[in-house]
Design an enzyme around this catalytic site. Structure first.
Site, short mmCIF file in Angstrom:
data_model
loop_
_atom_site.label_atom_id
_atom_site.label_comp_id
_atom_site.label_asym_id
_atom_site.label_seq_id
_atom_site.Cartn_x
_atom_site.Cartn_y
_atom_site.Cartn_z
N GLY A 74 107.95 6.16 37.94
CA GLY A 74 108.30 7.07 39.04
C GLY A 74 109.36 8.10 38.73
O GLY A 74 110.07 8.55 39.63
N ASN A 122 108.77 11.14 37.97
CA ASN A 122 108.35 12.37 38.68
C ASN A 122 108.63 12.26 40.17
O ASN A 122 109.00 13.25 40.81
CB ASN A 122 106.86 12.67 38.41
CG ASN A 122 106.68 13.36 37.07
OD1 ASN A 122 107.03 14.53 36.92
ND2 ASN A 122 106.17 12.63 36.10
N MET A 146 97.78 6.26 38.18
CA MET A 146 96.85 5.99 37.08
C MET A 146 95.50 5.46 37.55
O MET A 146 94.95 4.55 36.96
CB MET A 146 97.48 5.00 36.10
CG MET A 146 98.81 5.45 35.55
SD MET A 146 98.69 7.03 34.67
CE MET A 146 100.36 7.17 34.05
N LEU A 155 90.45 9.05 41.58
CA LEU A 155 89.94 9.02 42.96
C LEU A 155 88.54 9.62 42.98
O LEU A 155 88.26 10.60 42.28
CB LEU A 155 90.89 9.81 43.86
CG LEU A 155 92.29 9.17 43.97
CD1 LEU A 155 93.31 10.17 44.50
CD2 LEU A 155 92.25 7.93 44.86
N ASN A 197 98.28 17.10 41.22
CA ASN A 197 98.50 16.12 40.16
C ASN A 197 99.35 16.75 39.06
O ASN A 197 99.22 17.95 38.79
CB ASN A 197 97.15 15.70 39.56
CG ASN A 197 97.30 14.69 38.44
OD1 ASN A 197 98.04 13.70 38.56
ND2 ASN A 197 96.60 14.91 37.33
N HIS A 256 99.98 16.49 35.03
CA HIS A 256 99.36 15.94 33.82
C HIS A 256 100.20 16.34 32.61
O HIS A 256 100.60 17.51 32.51
CB HIS A 256 97.92 16.45 33.68
CG HIS A 256 97.24 15.85 32.49
ND1 HIS A 256 96.75 14.57 32.48
CD2 HIS A 256 97.01 16.35 31.25
CE1 HIS A 256 96.26 14.30 31.28
NE2 HIS A 256 96.39 15.37 30.52
N GLU A 265 86.87 16.92 42.22
CA GLU A 265 86.05 15.79 41.78
C GLU A 265 86.02 15.64 40.25
O GLU A 265 85.60 14.61 39.75
CB GLU A 265 84.63 15.91 42.35
CG GLU A 265 83.77 17.03 41.81
CD GLU A 265 84.15 18.42 42.31
OE1 GLU A 265 85.11 18.54 43.11
OE2 GLU A 265 83.50 19.38 41.89
N ASP A 275 91.22 15.98 36.14
CA ASP A 275 92.07 17.04 35.56
C ASP A 275 91.38 18.40 35.55
O ASP A 275 91.73 19.28 34.75
CB ASP A 275 92.53 16.66 34.13
CG ASP A 275 93.39 15.41 34.11
OD1 ASP A 275 94.18 15.23 35.05
OD2 ASP A 275 93.27 14.62 33.17
N ALA A 280 109.38 19.97 31.18
CA ALA A 280 108.26 20.54 31.91
C ALA A 280 107.95 19.84 33.24
O ALA A 280 108.11 20.42 34.31
CB ALA A 280 107.01 20.57 31.01
C1 GAR Z 1 103.91 11.21 33.53
O1 GAR Z 1 104.07 11.68 32.22
C2 GAR Z 1 102.68 11.83 34.15
O2 GAR Z 1 102.49 13.17 33.80
C3 GAR Z 1 101.59 10.98 33.56
O3 GAR Z 1 102.12 9.67 33.58
C4 GAR Z 1 103.54 9.72 33.50
C5 GAR Z 1 104.11 8.98 34.70
O4 GAR Z 1 105.50 8.86 34.62
N1 GAR Z 1 100.37 11.10 34.32
C6 GAR Z 1 99.16 11.07 33.77
O5 GAR Z 1 98.96 10.89 32.60
C7 GAR Z 1 98.02 11.29 34.74
N2 GAR Z 1 96.81 11.62 34.05
P1 GAR Z 1 106.41 8.58 35.91
O6 GAR Z 1 105.84 7.35 36.60
O7 GAR Z 1 107.76 8.30 35.31
O8 GAR Z 1 106.39 9.79 36.78
#
Ligand code: GAR
Length: 200
Positions: A14, A16, A93, A96, A110, A112, A150, A153, A182
């Site tokens: 978490g 982000n 992760m 949907l 989202n 990525h 749908e 990414d 980023a």
């Molecule tokens: C982040 O790097 C996010 O961009 C990635 O998982 C990590 C989660 O970290 N998401 C994906 O790969 C989705 N396809 P966080 O739980 O510390 O935010």
């Protein structure tokens, strides 16, 4: 006008989500407000971050729901209860289905950890994305915030930011740099931009 009501969907650490919480406090996000954090993992540290910030947390697992359809219905129910306008996938992760994404057109974001269309789509998540970038030998990677449709990414890109790969990078070191330089910047910026459009 009232602020956009935001739900953040998480699965793990978490960071982000934390960047979004911090951006609310600092005023980078002022057109929206996080109402609920929904995790598909009961052990996600993101739930603790939500609790510490006084934000409601909900857990919905595919296992307890029994099917993808039931899992998504349960999430939809929570989104309805909290009258959510904008859904943010922040390290969520689980893919949907179209039935879910088409119910919220241009209302799901989202983040990525690569420059889409590189290293993205089904199977590219978390550390795996950075492993593949290093294996390929690209010199620049980064992060992307996009609308969710749908195609995994595949939705319209809102913001991207490039990050340089350095000699001797490990997937873990690169992941951290991509987050710091980023993800934690463009995700709050995108949430503010879309929230402003929704409530403007
Ligand atoms: C982040 O790097 C996010 O961009 C990635 O998982 C990590 C989660 O970290 N998401 C994906 O790969 C989705 N396809 P966080 O739980 O510390 O935010």
């Amino acid at each position: 006008m009232a602020k956009a009501r935001i739900a953040v969907l998480v699965s793990g650490g978490g960071t982000n989500l934390q960047a979004l919480i911090d951006a609310q406090v600092s005023g980078i996000i002022q057109s929206g407000e996080i109402q609920v954090v929904i995790s598909n993992n009961p052990g996600a540290y993101a739930l603790e971050r939500a609790a510490k910030a006084g934000i409601a947390g909900e857990v919905v697992t595919k296992k307890e729901c029994g099917s993808q359809a039931a899992f998504e219905e349960k999430i939809k129910g929570i989104l309805g209860t909290y009258k959510i306008d904008l859904i943010v996938l922040a390290g969520f992760m689980s893919i949907l289905s179209e039935s879910f994404t088409s119910a919220y057109p241009k209302r799901i974001l989202n983040v990525h950890p690569s420059l889409i269309p590189s290293f993205c789509g089904e199977g590219f998540y978390g550390l795996r994305v950075h492993e593949e970038a290093l294996r390929y030998g690209v010199k620049v990677t980064g992060a992307t915030v996009h609308f969710v449709n749908e195609i995994p990414d595949g939705g319209e890109i809102i913001f991207q930011k490039a990050v340089e790969i350095q000699e001797g990078d490990t997937p873990e070191v690169l992941q951290r740099r991509v987050m710091e330089q980023a993800e934690w910047k463009i995700l709050p910026a995108a949430v503010e931009k879309v929230s402003k459009q929704l409530c403007g």
